[in-house]
Design an enzyme around this catalytic site. Structure first.
Site, PDB file in Angstrom:
ATOM      1  N   CYS A 179      17.459 117.043  45.856  1.00 34.35           N
ATOM      2  CA  CYS A 179      16.958 117.620  44.604  1.00 34.35           C
ATOM      3  C   CYS A 179      15.450 117.430  44.485  1.00 34.35           C
ATOM      4  CB  CYS A 179      17.655 116.976  43.411  1.00 34.35           C
ATOM      5  SG  CYS A 179      17.057 117.607  41.817  1.00 34.35           S
ATOM      6  N   CYS A 204      20.808 111.529  38.571  1.00 36.76           N
ATOM      7  CA  CYS A 204      21.523 111.062  39.755  1.00 36.76           C
ATOM      8  C   CYS A 204      20.990 109.720  40.250  1.00 36.76           C
ATOM      9  CB  CYS A 204      21.425 112.096  40.870  1.00 36.76           C
ATOM     10  SG  CYS A 204      22.185 113.677  40.450  1.00 36.76           S
ATOM     11  N   CYS A 244      19.245 121.897  38.860  1.00 34.76           N
ATOM     12  CA  CYS A 244      20.089 120.702  38.843  1.00 34.76           C
ATOM     13  C   CYS A 244      21.256 120.953  39.772  1.00 34.76           C
ATOM     14  CB  CYS A 244      20.577 120.399  37.422  1.00 34.76           C
ATOM     15  SG  CYS A 244      21.619 118.918  37.331  1.00 34.76           S
ATOM     16  N   PHE A 269      45.215 108.866  22.988  1.00 40.00           N
ATOM     17  CA  PHE A 269      43.858 109.381  23.096  1.00 40.00           C
ATOM     18  C   PHE A 269      43.914 110.792  23.690  1.00 40.00           C
ATOM     19  CE2 PHE A 269      43.892 104.791  23.867  1.00 40.00           C
ATOM     20  CZ  PHE A 269      43.068 104.310  22.863  1.00 40.00           C
ATOM     21  N   CYS A 289      37.556 106.274  32.963  1.00 37.57           N
ATOM     22  CA  CYS A 289      36.251 106.584  33.550  1.00 37.57           C
ATOM     23  C   CYS A 289      35.396 105.326  33.668  1.00 37.57           C
ATOM     24  CB  CYS A 289      35.533 107.646  32.722  1.00 37.57           C
ATOM     25  SG  CYS A 289      35.217 107.165  31.013  1.00 37.57           S
TER      26      CYS A 289
END
Length: 422
Positions: free
Chosen positions: A67, A76, A151, A288, A378
């Site tokens: 990038c 990142c 991106c 959830f 996560c």
């Protein structure tokens, strides 16, 4: 202070770590085995941080970052490592979190890595100055905004929209303080949600409403919404069409800022992993639940009770369920977790909490007789904490699978299956 440092390991956030007698030094963009020159300073909380100024000895895993914004963007964390190293590091982050809690699943399922250019949601920082809007990301450890022209992790359609959106925001945003601009695309339709000051006095006025209507028409947006702060519910300023998502048996009209998995491929992988762990039929609880990412597919196997604290998500589920055996139940599972007796009514319970995890809910589930629990997370650290509680309560950690849809970042998701020990 400048120093030559040997990098001994890579931390869970992607920083190289030099182990020194005075404490670890965290060096961004450094890899294990490298010798680097770095300017070392005391950061927040007295943590020593190094800014890499020269690479003395490079790791064989180092590659040029693809990038062009990598040196200035705060997004990142690990484009400078080859794919093999990056993937091993992601898996080790999960394994390490589990080892710290003395956990080892019976089965490690094959990991899934979602490719770049697939992210369908992003939040940009918008700054209006001299009748121009910069729309980008904060620089690493800075409040300066980098104007992002490309991106590599985002769907190219999002970046195309970003380029056209920046000038259209000029008559909408209030000058001075930055605003957040959230963009999400679902099935080819896009929404924009602005968080921060707009108009002459910080709130929508006639000029803002007119400019938003023009923006939505010109950019073919499904919806534009606004909120003053992150604590507020978004106010829809214009809605041309509903933003809809299909979750198994459910066709859901999504509320503004509805949570979706960041990639369609990642969502599909997580749903497959969850469904593989559930019985072919039964009664299910989805904790959830959000707008029904897992509830919808689960309806194909039996009745589902979806527990959620977000009123807009519950309303969307209620409207979508029709005659399907789905109950959308309002519940703050942090303050009022599903009890052991309630959980025992189900053949399986699925939980997918925010990054903070579900400690109180895990404590309640630990004492339950529910035969199967499926956890989606996560955050490997909070998941490992909650998994330890479940295991100590009599639920064996049967399997863990990793799904990486946050390419080049330190974030990673996992799906785990627990079975009640006899």
């Amino acid at each position: 202070m400048a120093a030559d440092l040997v990098i001994h390991e890579l931390g869970p956030l992607g920083d190289g770590i030099h182990r020194a007698p005075g404490g670890p030094v965290y060096v961004e963009r450094a890899l294990p085995g490298e010798t680097v020159q770095a300017n070392v300073r005391a950061g927040s909380g007295g943590v020593l941080r190094g800014t890499l100024t020269n690479l003395v000895t490079a790791s064989p895993h180092r590659v040029p970052a693809p990038c062009p914004h990598y040196d200035v963007c705060g997004g990142c964390a690990l484009q400078h490592a080859d794919d093999a190293f990056y993937r091993d590091w992601k898996l080790e982050n999960v394994r390490s979190a589990l080892r710290k809690k003395a956990l080892e699943p019976r089965v490690w399922n094959a990991p899934i890595f979602v490719p770049p250019a697939t992210r369908r949601r992003a939040t940009f920082v918008a700054v209006k100055k001299n009748k121009a809007v910069t729309l980008g990301y904060f620089r690493r450890r800075s409040h300066d905004v980098t104007n992002i022209s490309t991106c590599l992790v985002l769907d190219p359609a999002l970046m195309d929209l970003r380029a056209r959106l920046a000038p259209a925001l000029v008559p909408i945003l209030h000058g001075g303080k930055p605003a957040d601009v959230f963009i999400q695309t679902v099935n080819g339709h896009c929404e924009v949600v602005i968080t921060g000051a707009v108009g002459q006095k910080g709130r929508p006025d006639l000029q803002v409403y007119e400019a938003v209507a023009e923006l939505a028409h010109a950019l073919k947006l499904a919806r534009v919404a606004w909120r003053e702060t992150e604590r507020d519910e978004p106010e829809v300023l214009v809605e041309v069409s509903a933003l809809r998502a299909s979750f198994g048996a459910l066709d859901v009209a999504l509320p503004p800022l509805a949570f979706l998995q960041p990639t369609a491929q990642g969502e599909a992988a997580l749903v497959r992993a969850v469904m593989d762990l559930l019985p072919e039929s039964g009664r299910f609880a989805d904790l959830f639940s959000g707008c029904g990412t897992f509830s919808g597919p689960m309806l194909g196997r039996g009745p589902v009770d979806a527990y959620e604290n977000s009123a807009p998500a519950l309303a969307a589920l209620d409207k979508a369920k029709g005659a399907k055996p789905l109950r959308a139940l309002a519940r703050d599972l942090f303050r009022e977790p599903l009890t052991a007796d309630e959980a025992a009514r189900y053949d399986a319970v699925v939980f997918d909490p925010p990054r903070a995890g579900a400690q109180a809910q895990a404590v309640a589930l630990a004492g339950s007789k529910v035969p199967i629990i499926v956890g989606v997370s996560c955050n490997p650290g909070t998941f490992a904490r909650d998994a330890r509680i479940l295991v100590d309560g009599g639920h064996a950690l049967d399997s863990v699978g990793v799904v990486d849809q946050f390419t080049w970042s330190h974030h990673v998701e996992l799906v785990a299956g627990f079975k009640r020990r006899a």
